[in-house]
Design a protein around this motif. Structure first.
Motif, PDB file in Angstrom:
ATOM      1  N   MET A  81      12.341   3.274   5.070  1.00 41.70           N
ATOM      2  CA  MET A  81      11.470   4.033   5.527  1.00 41.70           C
ATOM      3  C   MET A  81      10.957   4.050   6.721  1.00 41.70           C
ATOM      4  SD  MET A  81      11.775   6.982   3.630  1.00 41.70           S
ATOM      5  CE  MET A  81      10.184   7.879   3.829  1.00 41.70           C
ATOM      6  N   THR A  82      10.565   2.548   6.901  1.00 45.00           N
ATOM      7  CA  THR A  82       9.905   2.456   8.373  1.00 45.00           C
ATOM      8  C   THR A  82      11.024   2.538   9.496  1.00 45.00           C
ATOM      9  OG1 THR A  82      10.543  -0.054   8.123  1.00 45.00           O
ATOM     10  CG2 THR A  82       8.496   0.381   6.951  1.00 45.00           C
ATOM     11  N   GLY A  83      12.149   2.398   9.165  1.00 47.03           N
ATOM     12  CA  GLY A  83      13.208   2.630  10.271  1.00 47.03           C
ATOM     13  C   GLY A  83      13.371   3.998  10.853  1.00 47.03           C
ATOM     14  N   ASP A 118       0.856  -1.405  -0.144  1.00 42.31           N
ATOM     15  CA  ASP A 118      -0.049   0.129  -0.054  1.00 42.31           C
ATOM     16  C   ASP A 118       0.740   1.286   0.012  1.00 42.31           C
ATOM     17  OD1 ASP A 118      -2.274  -1.291   0.122  1.00 42.31           O
ATOM     18  OD2 ASP A 118      -2.615  -0.925   2.194  1.00 42.31           O
ATOM     19  N   ILE A 119       2.024   1.326   0.829  1.00 43.41           N
ATOM     20  CA  ILE A 119       2.742   2.268   0.869  1.00 43.41           C
ATOM     21  C   ILE A 119       3.365   2.540  -0.318  1.00 43.41           C
ATOM     22  CG2 ILE A 119       5.116   3.150   1.835  1.00 43.41           C
ATOM     23  CD1 ILE A 119       4.166   1.618   4.371  1.00 43.41           C
ATOM     24  N   ILE A 120       3.810   1.410  -1.094  1.00 41.99           N
ATOM     25  CA  ILE A 120       4.631   1.766  -2.407  1.00 41.99           C
ATOM     26  C   ILE A 120       3.383   2.116  -3.567  1.00 41.99           C
ATOM     27  CG2 ILE A 120       5.241   0.345  -4.422  1.00 41.99           C
ATOM     28  CD1 ILE A 120       6.470  -1.718  -2.274  1.00 41.99           C
ATOM     29  N   GLU A 121       1.849   1.866  -3.303  1.00 43.17           N
ATOM     30  CA  GLU A 121       1.328   2.336  -4.369  1.00 43.17           C
ATOM     31  C   GLU A 121       0.717   3.819  -4.018  1.00 43.17           C
ATOM     32  OE1 GLU A 121      -2.147  -0.365  -4.300  1.00 43.17           O
ATOM     33  OE2 GLU A 121      -1.101  -1.943  -5.729  1.00 43.17           O
ATOM     34  N   LYS A 122       0.771   4.218  -2.875  1.00 43.36           N
ATOM     35  CA  LYS A 122       0.455   5.546  -2.417  1.00 43.36           C
ATOM     36  C   LYS A 122       1.738   6.440  -2.782  1.00 43.36           C
ATOM     37  CE  LYS A 122      -2.905   5.218   0.989  1.00 43.36           C
ATOM     38  NZ  LYS A 122      -2.789   3.946   1.787  1.00 43.36           N
ATOM     39  N   VAL A 130       3.628  -2.682  13.386  1.00 47.50           N
ATOM     40  CA  VAL A 130       3.570  -3.952  12.483  1.00 47.50           C
ATOM     41  C   VAL A 130       3.557  -3.703  11.031  1.00 47.50           C
ATOM     42  CG1 VAL A 130       1.992  -6.145  12.149  1.00 47.50           C
ATOM     43  CG2 VAL A 130       2.214  -5.022  14.228  1.00 47.50           C
ATOM     44  N   VAL A 131       4.322  -4.435  10.483  1.00 45.26           N
ATOM     45  CA  VAL A 131       4.275  -4.136   8.667  1.00 45.26           C
ATOM     46  C   VAL A 131       4.229  -5.406   8.147  1.00 45.26           C
ATOM     47  CG1 VAL A 131       6.724  -4.101   8.719  1.00 45.26           C
ATOM     48  CG2 VAL A 131       5.743  -3.113   6.916  1.00 45.26           C
ATOM     49  N   ARG A 153      16.911  -8.202   4.091  1.00 47.02           N
ATOM     50  CA  ARG A 153      16.968  -9.208   5.102  1.00 47.02           C
ATOM     51  C   ARG A 153      18.052  -8.729   6.183  1.00 47.02           C
ATOM     52  NH1 ARG A 153      18.340 -12.688   0.763  1.00 47.02           N
ATOM     53  NH2 ARG A 153      20.512 -12.978   1.164  1.00 47.02           N
ATOM     54  N   GLU A 154      18.903  -8.000   6.027  1.00 49.27           N
ATOM     55  CA  GLU A 154      19.768  -7.519   7.166  1.00 49.27           C
ATOM     56  C   GLU A 154      18.947  -6.198   7.653  1.00 49.27           C
ATOM     57  OE1 GLU A 154      22.294  -8.747   7.824  1.00 49.27           O
ATOM     58  OE2 GLU A 154      22.770  -7.424   9.297  1.00 49.27           O
ATOM     59  N   PHE A 155      18.308  -5.534   7.212  1.00 49.80           N
ATOM     60  CA  PHE A 155      17.322  -4.403   7.724  1.00 49.80           C
ATOM     61  C   PHE A 155      16.411  -4.841   8.948  1.00 49.80           C
ATOM     62  CE2 PHE A 155      13.858  -1.776   8.218  1.00 49.80           C
ATOM     63  CZ  PHE A 155      14.553  -0.511   8.381  1.00 49.80           C
ATOM     64  N   ILE A 156      15.823  -5.958   8.129  1.00 51.64           N
ATOM     65  CA  ILE A 156      14.915  -6.531   9.172  1.00 51.64           C
ATOM     66  C   ILE A 156      15.293  -7.063  10.397  1.00 51.64           C
ATOM     67  CG2 ILE A 156      12.924  -8.444   9.341  1.00 51.64           C
ATOM     68  CD1 ILE A 156      12.328  -7.661   6.231  1.00 51.64           C
ATOM     69  N   LYS A 157      16.436  -7.831  10.094  1.00 52.89           N
ATOM     70  CA  LYS A 157      17.015  -8.357  11.313  1.00 52.89           C
ATOM     71  C   LYS A 157      17.593  -7.324  12.505  1.00 52.89           C
ATOM     72  CE  LYS A 157      20.888 -11.530  11.471  1.00 52.89           C
ATOM     73  NZ  LYS A 157      21.835 -12.263  10.735  1.00 52.89           N
ATOM     74  N   GLN A 158      18.065  -6.315  12.001  1.00 50.18           N
ATOM     75  CA  GLN A 158      18.676  -5.203  12.704  1.00 50.18           C
ATOM     76  C   GLN A 158      17.600  -4.389  13.387  1.00 50.18           C
ATOM     77  OE1 GLN A 158      21.698  -5.013  13.407  1.00 50.18           O
ATOM     78  NE2 GLN A 158      22.322  -6.459  12.017  1.00 50.18           N
ATOM     79  N   ASN A 159      16.368  -4.356  12.727  1.00 49.79           N
ATOM     80  CA  ASN A 159      15.281  -3.500  12.979  1.00 49.79           C
ATOM     81  C   ASN A 159      14.041  -4.057  13.829  1.00 49.79           C
ATOM     82  OD1 ASN A 159      16.199  -0.542  12.335  1.00 49.79           O
ATOM     83  ND2 ASN A 159      16.918  -1.937  10.773  1.00 49.79           N
ATOM     84  N   GLY A 160      14.141  -5.377  13.883  1.00 48.38           N
ATOM     85  CA  GLY A 160      12.825  -5.721  14.537  1.00 48.38           C
ATOM     86  C   GLY A 160      12.780  -7.331  14.825  1.00 48.38           C
ATOM     87  N   VAL A 161      11.597  -7.707  14.929  1.00 46.06           N
ATOM     88  CA  VAL A 161      11.277  -9.218  15.006  1.00 46.06           C
ATOM     89  C   VAL A 161      10.656  -9.699  13.705  1.00 46.06           C
ATOM     90  CG1 VAL A 161      10.005 -11.100  16.332  1.00 46.06           C
ATOM     91  CG2 VAL A 161      10.945  -8.953  17.432  1.00 46.06           C
TER      92      VAL A 161
END
Ligand code: S3P
Length: 177
Positions: free
Chosen positions: A69-71, A37-41, A78-79, A92-100
């Motif tokens: 951008m969520t960072g 949705d974010i991409i479409e907007k 919740v994304v 993959r690295e971003f997700i690992k560093q930034n959350g669960v």
């Protein structure tokens, strides 16, 4: 419950990430973000349009930007990510560093059932969508499986999946220092 947690739902198309994400965010009292949705907007175009006019590589670039951008958010969220988010190492690295990360795992038959009436998924708009889905799943499942948590969703309703995640999170310490 720790409201500063950032939860990334990952998994194949049709696994229920958006439906579950909305319920989960509501239960946690945090914003729900849907990356597609974010991409479409942001682009003012549909995902199909981006794929057909610009191609997958271009889409993947904007998808990574939207993820990064969520960072910038200070509080938790919740994304629900698109099924291909795990393809890029930087994502993959971003997700690992930034959350669960939570993998909503679903059987290919269930996935095909859920998305059969849906033409909004350009990667499966082919003559043999099932063969394509099987191929993509084979390429991706290894990455999905590296998530912090894996939930087998086949026998669960979206509400039950969200409840299961709540219970996992109450014991979670993966993002604690
Ligand atoms: C894709 C999944 C889609 C969307 C795009 C590409 C993929 O999102 O991002 O069509 O590569 O698996 P959903 O997983 O929400 O359907």
């Amino acid at each position: 419950m720790d409201k500063s947690k950032r939860i990334f739902l990952v998994g194949f198309m049709g696994a229920g990430k958006s439906t579950v994400g909305r319920i989960l965010a509501d239960k946690l009292g945090v914003p729900f973000l849907d990356l597609d949705d974010i991409i479409e907007k942001k682009t003012n175009r549909t995902i199909e349009n981006i794929f057909s006019e610009e191609g997958e590589e271009y889409f993947r670039r904007i998808e990574s930007e939207a993820l990064m951008m969520t960072g910038q958010r200070e509080s938790g969220f919740v994304v629900s990510t698109g099924g291909g988010i795990i393809l890029k190492e930087e994502n993959r690295e971003f997700i690992k560093q930034n959350g669960v990360s939570i993998y909503l795992k679903a059987d290919i038959n269930k996935i095909m059932e859920r998305i059969s009436a849906d033409t909004a998924r350009p990667l499966l708009n082919v003559d043999d969508p099932r063969a394509k889905a099987e191929q993509l799943m084979k390429e991706r499942s290894n990455f999905y499986e590296r998530s912090d948590y894996i939930i087998n969703t086949d026998l669960l309703t979206p509400g039950e999946i969200a409840a299961e995640i709540m219970s996992l999170l109450s014991e979670d310490n993966t993002s604690d220092p």
